[in-house]
Scaffold this motif. Structure first.
Motif, PDB file in Angstrom:
ATOM      1  N   LEU A   8       0.871  -1.175   0.000  1.00 44.92           N
ATOM      2  CA  LEU A   8       0.000   0.000   0.000  1.00 44.92           C
ATOM      3  C   LEU A   8       0.910   1.226   0.000  1.00 44.92           C
ATOM      4  N   ASN A   9       0.903   1.987  -1.112  1.00 45.81           N
ATOM      5  CA  ASN A   9       1.819   3.133  -1.211  1.00 45.81           C
ATOM      6  C   ASN A   9       1.251   4.351  -0.479  1.00 45.81           C
ATOM      7  N   ASP A  10       1.987   5.438  -0.487  1.00 48.58           N
ATOM      8  CA  ASP A  10       1.584   6.634   0.246  1.00 48.58           C
ATOM      9  C   ASP A  10       0.330   7.300  -0.310  1.00 48.58           C
ATOM     10  N   LYS A  11      -0.057   6.941  -1.530  1.00 47.22           N
ATOM     11  CA  LYS A  11      -1.283   7.479  -2.126  1.00 47.22           C
ATOM     12  C   LYS A  11      -2.466   6.545  -1.922  1.00 47.22           C
ATOM     13  N   LYS A  12      -2.269   5.531  -1.098  1.00 43.15           N
ATOM     14  CA  LYS A  12      -3.310   4.549  -0.756  1.00 43.15           C
ATOM     15  C   LYS A  12      -3.717   3.681  -1.943  1.00 43.15           C
ATOM     16  N   TYR A  13      -2.761   3.391  -2.812  1.00 47.32           N
ATOM     17  CA  TYR A  13      -2.979   2.466  -3.916  1.00 47.32           C
ATOM     18  C   TYR A  13      -2.182   1.191  -3.651  1.00 47.32           C
ATOM     19  N   LEU A  14      -2.774   0.054  -4.027  1.00 46.87           N
ATOM     20  CA  LEU A  14      -2.036  -1.197  -3.944  1.00 46.87           C
ATOM     21  C   LEU A  14      -1.139  -1.324  -5.166  1.00 46.87           C
ATOM     22  N   VAL A  15       0.122  -1.573  -4.911  1.00 46.37           N
ATOM     23  CA  VAL A  15       1.112  -1.697  -5.978  1.00 46.37           C
ATOM     24  C   VAL A  15       1.736  -3.085  -5.861  1.00 46.37           C
ATOM     25  N   GLU A  16       1.783  -3.799  -6.983  1.00 42.03           N
ATOM     26  CA  GLU A  16       2.405  -5.117  -6.965  1.00 42.03           C
ATOM     27  C   GLU A  16       3.907  -4.964  -6.767  1.00 42.03           C
ATOM     28  N   VAL A  17       4.436  -5.672  -5.779  1.00 38.25           N
ATOM     29  CA  VAL A  17       5.868  -5.653  -5.482  1.00 38.25           C
ATOM     30  C   VAL A  17       6.558  -6.775  -6.232  1.00 38.25           C
ATOM     31  N   VAL A  18       5.989  -7.969  -6.150  1.00 40.90           N
ATOM     32  CA  VAL A  18       6.578  -9.130  -6.809  1.00 40.90           C
ATOM     33  C   VAL A  18       5.509 -10.212  -6.965  1.00 40.90           C
ATOM     34  N   GLY A  19       5.687 -11.053  -7.950  1.00 43.10           N
ATOM     35  CA  GLY A  19       4.798 -12.180  -8.161  1.00 43.10           C
ATOM     36  C   GLY A  19       5.573 -13.351  -8.713  1.00 43.10           C
ATOM     37  N   CYS A  20       4.996 -14.517  -8.606  1.00 41.38           N
ATOM     38  CA  CYS A  20       5.624 -15.706  -9.182  1.00 41.38           C
ATOM     39  C   CYS A  20       4.539 -16.715  -9.535  1.00 41.38           C
ATOM     40  N   ASP A  21       4.841 -17.586 -10.481  1.00 40.79           N
ATOM     41  CA  ASP A  21       3.929 -18.668 -10.820  1.00 40.79           C
ATOM     42  C   ASP A  21       3.989 -19.698  -9.717  1.00 40.79           C
ATOM     43  N   TYR A  22       2.841 -20.035  -9.164  1.00 39.46           N
ATOM     44  CA  TYR A  22       2.773 -21.053  -8.122  1.00 39.46           C
ATOM     45  C   TYR A  22       2.921 -22.439  -8.730  1.00 39.46           C
ATOM     46  N   SER A  23       2.395 -22.606  -9.926  1.00 35.84           N
ATOM     47  CA  SER A  23       2.481 -23.887 -10.614  1.00 35.84           C
ATOM     48  C   SER A  23       2.150 -23.652 -12.074  1.00 35.84           C
ATOM     49  N   SER A  24       2.613 -24.557 -12.910  1.00 34.64           N
ATOM     50  CA  SER A  24       2.324 -24.425 -14.339  1.00 34.64           C
ATOM     51  C   SER A  24       0.991 -25.054 -14.709  1.00 34.64           C
TER      52      SER A  24
END
Length: 195
Positions: A8-24
């Motif tokens: 949650l950034n200072d403007k109150k928006y959710l910003v994706e930090v990181v993601g990964c594939d859990y499974s193919s």
């Protein structure tokens, strides 16, 4: 079938930090829980293509914005092995996971690089384990279940570090009742349950 971490950034928006594939494959993530130190994420779910239950630990590096697989377990009993709940102990030493079909509660220790073999692998005599939560002191945990053989959908256990002892249980409602979520109050005096 993706695992993502947001901020949650200072403007109150959710910003994706990181993601990964859990499974193919055709996978469902059912439960996630942060370790108490915020460095690891425990993930529980199911791989529908082969019906295997899955439990994994990922390490989150907030400085480098990375999410890395550390260790995991796969459950291959006959039928669908869906894992519905995962919970770290307050010390971060233990992690519990549960689901269905055998409604086995499994507890592992985690040393920062690998999971131990199962310390506990015990059937709770129910259709499924829907929710697991450790008490704030870490000596007890509550389990919310579906269709238990003893009709007690709320079960409280003492964990010694090597064994489980059922210390209290409660029939939540009429036959066929179930608990979907359960949680301790901050001080550990109260328990809230819903189903």
């Amino acid at each position: 079938n993706e695992l993502k971490i947001y901020m949650l950034n200072d403007k109150k928006y959710l910003v994706e930090v990181v993601g990964c594939d859990y499974s193919s494959g055709n996978t469902a993530i059912r439960a996630v829980d942060w370790s108490p130190n915020g460095q690891y994420v425990a993930v529980a779910g199911c791989e529908y293509d082969d019906l295997d239950g899955q439990f994994r630990i990922y390490e989150f590096n907030s400085t480098a914005s990375t999410l890395s697989y550390v260790d995991g377990k796969r459950y291959t009993e006959s039928g669908l092995n869906d894992q519905y709940s995962v919970a770290w102990s307050p010390s971060g030493i233990y992690v519990a996971v549960g689901g269905k079909p055998n409604s086995n509660l499994r507890i592992y220790s985690f040393n920062g690089s690998s999971l131990s073999s199962e310390i506990i692998n015990e059937s709770l005599g129910t259709d499924s384990i829907n929710s697991i939560v450790w008490s704030p002191c870490g000596n007890y945990f509550a389990v919310g279940v579906s269709s238990p053989t003893n009709e007690n959908e709320i079960q409280i256990y003492y964990f010694s570090g090597s064994a489980l002892t059922l210390i209290a249980d409660l029939n939540y409602g009429s036959s066929g009742s179930y608990i979907l979520d359960i949680d301790w109050s901050l001080g550990g005096q109260y328990l809230v349950a819903g189903g």
